[in-house]
Design an enzyme around this catalytic site. Structure first.
Site, PDB file in Angstrom:
ATOM      1  N   GLU A   1       0.842  -1.191   0.000  1.00  0.00           N
ATOM      2  CA  GLU A   1       0.000   0.000   0.000  1.00  0.00           C
ATOM      3  C   GLU A   1       0.875   1.237   0.000  1.00  0.00           C
ATOM      4  O   GLU A   1       2.102   1.156   0.180  1.00  0.00           O
ATOM      5  CB  GLU A   1      -0.922  -0.002   1.227  1.00  0.00           C
TER       6      GLU A   1
ATOM      7  N   ILE B   1      29.636  -3.685 -23.204  1.00  0.00           N
ATOM      8  CA  ILE B   1      30.380  -4.457 -24.195  1.00  0.00           C
ATOM      9  C   ILE B   1      29.785  -4.277 -25.590  1.00  0.00           C
ATOM     10  O   ILE B   1      30.506  -4.133 -26.581  1.00  0.00           O
ATOM     11  CB  ILE B   1      30.407  -5.950 -23.803  1.00  0.00           C
TER      12      ILE B   1
ATOM     13  N   GLU C   1       9.909  -8.018  -3.945  1.00  0.00           N
ATOM     14  CA  GLU C   1      10.177  -9.091  -2.973  1.00  0.00           C
ATOM     15  C   GLU C   1      11.056  -8.607  -1.821  1.00  0.00           C
ATOM     16  O   GLU C   1      11.837  -9.361  -1.254  1.00  0.00           O
ATOM     17  CB  GLU C   1      10.822 -10.304  -3.658  1.00  0.00           C
TER      18      GLU C   1
END
Length: 388
Positions: A138, A345, A371
């Site tokens: 929330e 790269i 998470e």
């Protein structure tokens, strides 16, 4: 095990077969379909998705984290980790593993519900590929939901009336049902109760929240939403108690998924460095590039082993709260560094939409927050180590 490898730890043979099967399916079936879709696509056309799912079911690759008795694959945590790493190796793999080909596992907490709840939501979800959402976070804070949840569920006779707003809820717009955490007046427990809520219940509205990834989350508002008592998951006030194991264990496949994406990015970068001719030599001949590749490989191996260890401990029934936090932080931060190097790269091609790297770069940034952010996991680990 090969006698020459005596003393070395290896994946059990059946997991090696599972890994190789997933790799073949991704290479032969999933990625050719995905390559025909727009760069930021997060859902395949219905007909093509259904064709992939039919093939996946036939191969036994369906809802592999769900219990076998209910129609799932019945994999333990280590098996889930193997699948998660390989299924993430596609353009939309960060949030839609294997482009959805392997089905959608219901949240494992549904199997702790009543017989009727398991049948109506869990089994039906596996059989019909129905979507679901989990609404915890929330605006008041997502890292400590047990204390910050403001959404209320007031009991009125044989039902509850839910009012409040949830944020950052993935998949809420097209879900069939969801698990919603709300504060009740229970005298015992953490004061949070879990409810199964049908998405088409009157009073639920969704608003898309644009973020840096293509798969946007939603703000979900509940206005006098009536939920039958039969849809309460567990006892009042025990919402987080019944879900704690699920929340912890989910971090381990989460870690494996970002490792899979970073590994795929490194493979692309290595191929590019071998072929890219610059000033009469290949990029792979440059020491700066060699060190980027070497550092990436070392860090990915370490992250993978930590993730496998967390999964192994979980399958042994051990408390893996600390292991899961370590795996989650190391994997997500490692993946971020690896993707950054791979973009470097490839240079301009690294940020071009002709390659998946720029999408992965954006989407993996969120993984350090989802998470549980890295800082919270470090706090959890430090408290565990320093407590008396």
């Amino acid at each position: 095990m090969d006698k020459d490898a005596a003393g070395a730890w290896e994946l059990p043979g059946h997991f090696v077969m599972l890994r190789d099967t997933i790799r073949r399916f991704m290479n032969d079936e999933v990625r050719p379909v995905e390559e025909r879709q727009p760069h930021d696509c997060y859902a395949l056309p219905a007909a093509e998705l259904e064709a992939l799912r039919t093939k996946a079911r036939a191969a036994g690759l369906w809802c592999m984290a769900s219990p076998e008795q209910y129609g799932g694959g019945g994999l333990g945590l280590l098996g889930q980790v193997i699948v998660a790493e390989e299924a993430a190796k596609c353009r939309m793999g960060a949030y839609v593993p294997a482009c959805g080909a392997f089905g959608i596992d219901p949240p494992s907490v549904i199997w702790l519900g009543s017989d009727a709840q398991r049948e109506k939501y869990g089994v039906a979800g596996i059989q019909g590929g129905k979507k679901n959402f989990v609404a915890i976070s929330e605006a008041s804070g997502g890292s400590d939901p047990a204390r910050t949840i403001q959404t209320r569920a007031q009991r009125r006779g044989d039902r509850y009336v839910v009012n409040g707003t949830k944020l950052w809820i993935t998949g809420a717009d097209k879900a069939d049902w969801g698990i919603v955490f709300a504060r009740t007046e229970a005298a015992k427990g953490d004061g949070i109760t879990a409810f199964i809520v049908d998405r088409d219940t009157p009073g639920i509205t969704c608003r898309e929240i644009g973020v840096i990834r293509s798969y946007a989350p939603y703000e979900v508002t509940f206005e006098d939403v009536e939920v039958p008592e039969a849809n309460r998951l567990g006892d009042e006030g025990q919402g987080f108690a019944i879900c704690q194991k699920w929340l912890v264990h989910a971090r381990v496949p989460y870690a494996a998924g970002v490792i899979g994406i970073a590994q795929a990015a490194l493979d692309i970068a290595i191929d590019w460095a071998r072929q890219r001719n610059v000033h009469k030599s290949y990029l792979s001949d440059k020491q700066a590039i060699q060190w980027m590749v070497a550092d990436s490989e070392m860090e990915l191996r370490a992250a993978r082993l930590l993730t496998w260890q967390a999964a192994w401990h979980g399958d042994l029934g051990r408390d893996i709260k600390t292991d899961a936090s370590i795996a989650k932080v190391v994997a997500t931060e490692t993946a971020g560094r690896v993707i950054d190097r791979c973009v470097q790269i490839l240079g301009a091609m690294g940020v071009a939409r002709e390659m998946p790297l720029e999408r992965w770069y954006r989407e993996l940034r969120i993984k350090r927050i989802g998470e549980g952010p890295s800082e919270v996991h470090r706090m959890v680990l430090a408290r565990q180590l320093l407590k008396r």
